[in-house]
Write an enzyme that holds these catalytic residues in place. Structure first.
Site, PDB file in Angstrom:
ATOM      1  N   LEU A  78       0.807  -1.220   0.000  1.00  0.00           N
ATOM      2  CA  LEU A  78       0.000   0.000   0.000  1.00  0.00           C
ATOM      3  C   LEU A  78       0.841   1.272   0.000  1.00  0.00           C
ATOM      4  CD1 LEU A  78      -2.748  -1.222   2.472  1.00  0.00           C
ATOM      5  CD2 LEU A  78      -2.746  -1.309  -0.026  1.00  0.00           C
ATOM      6  N   CYS A  79       2.132   1.116  -0.245  1.00  0.00           N
ATOM      7  CA  CYS A  79       3.054   2.249  -0.298  1.00  0.00           C
ATOM      8  C   CYS A  79       2.944   2.930  -1.664  1.00  0.00           C
ATOM      9  CB  CYS A  79       4.468   1.724  -0.071  1.00  0.00           C
ATOM     10  SG  CYS A  79       5.683   2.984   0.198  1.00  0.00           S
ATOM     11  N   HIS A  80       2.903   4.254  -1.658  1.00  0.00           N
ATOM     12  CA  HIS A  80       2.812   4.994  -2.917  1.00  0.00           C
ATOM     13  C   HIS A  80       4.135   4.978  -3.665  1.00  0.00           C
ATOM     14  CE1 HIS A  80      -0.549   6.681  -0.627  1.00  0.00           C
ATOM     15  NE2 HIS A  80      -1.112   6.841  -1.812  1.00  0.00           N
ATOM     16  N   MET A 116       8.964   5.222   4.451  1.00  0.00           N
ATOM     17  CA  MET A 116       9.076   3.805   4.087  1.00  0.00           C
ATOM     18  C   MET A 116      10.272   3.568   3.177  1.00  0.00           C
ATOM     19  SD  MET A 116       6.878   2.604   6.010  1.00  0.00           S
ATOM     20  CE  MET A 116       7.336   0.941   5.589  1.00  0.00           C
ATOM     21  N   ASP A 131      24.221 -10.818   4.487  1.00  0.00           N
ATOM     22  CA  ASP A 131      24.439 -11.819   3.438  1.00  0.00           C
ATOM     23  C   ASP A 131      25.919 -11.972   3.108  1.00  0.00           C
ATOM     24  OD1 ASP A 131      23.608 -13.656   1.331  1.00  0.00           O
ATOM     25  OD2 ASP A 131      24.160 -12.041  -0.054  1.00  0.00           O
TER      26      ASP A 131
END
Length: 161
Positions: A78-80, A116, A131
Site C-alpha cells: 500500500l506504499c505509494h 518507508m 548476506d
C-alpha cells in the site's frame, strides 16, 4: 482538540486501502532511518580488513539500499510510488561493538512522505551486509531499525532521538 489515532490503510469497515493523496500539494519531504548490524570479532575483522571486505561489502550494501528505496512501492503493497530526489546511505564502523551503523536518508518533493523508502533502504543495506558476512558469523544480528527523523507535509517535523 485531540484526535484519536487510526490506521490510515484501513477504511471504515476495516478493509485495506491505499490512502488517497491526490488532493494533497507537493511539499519537500525528508526521512532518515537508522539501524545496525552486529557481528562477531572474526566477521568484523574481515569486513574492516584493508583491501578485503570494507569497500566491497559496504559499497554493495549502499547500491542495494538505493535500489531498495527506488523499489519500495513494489515491496510494500500500500506504499505509494513516488519520485525520489535523493537517497544517501552512510555507514559508521563501531569496533568496540563489532557493528556497522547504517543511516539512510531519502528526499522527495511529493504528496506523501519518504519514511518507508528510508526504512526499506536501511533494512536492505543491513540484509546485504548480513548476506556478505554470514559465512564468517552465523549469529549476525540486525537491530534497531527505526525512523529517526522526518520532515514535511501536514504532520511537520518529528524526531526519535
Amino acid at each position: 482538540m485531540s484526535t484519536t489515532p487510526t490506521l490510515s490503510h484501513l477504511d471504515e469497515s476495516g478493509q485495506i486501502r491505499m490512502v488517497d493523496v491526490g488532493h494533497k500539494t507537493d511539499t519537500d519531504r525528508v526521512a532518515i532511518a537508522r539501524g545496525s548490524v552486529r557481528m562477531n570479532a572474526t566477521a568484523y575483522g574481515l569486513l574492516t580488513q584493508p583491501g578485503q571486505g570494507k569497500g566491497e561489502v559496504l559499497n554493495t550494501a549502499r547500491v542495494a539500499a538505493v535500489l531498495a528505496a527506488k523499489r519500495c512501492a513494489e515491496l510494500i503493497p500500500l506504499c505509494h510510488s513516488l519520485p525520489l530526489a535523493f537517497v544517501g546511505i552512510d555507514f559508521e564502523l563501531d569496533e568496540a561493538a563489532y557493528s556497522v551503523h547504517i543511516r539512510a536518508t531519502c528526499r522527495t518533493q511529493y504528496k506523501t512522505g519518504v519514511e518507508m523508502e528510508a526504512m526499506t533502504a536501511c533494512s536492505v543495506a543491513a540484509l546485504t551486509i548480513y548476506d556478505m558476512c554470514k559465512a564468517a558469523d552465523k549469529g549476525i544480528v540486525i537491530e534497531q531499525i527505526r525512523l529517526q527523523y522526518k520532515a514535511g507535509g501536514k504532520s511537520g517535523e518529528w524526531r526519535n532521538d
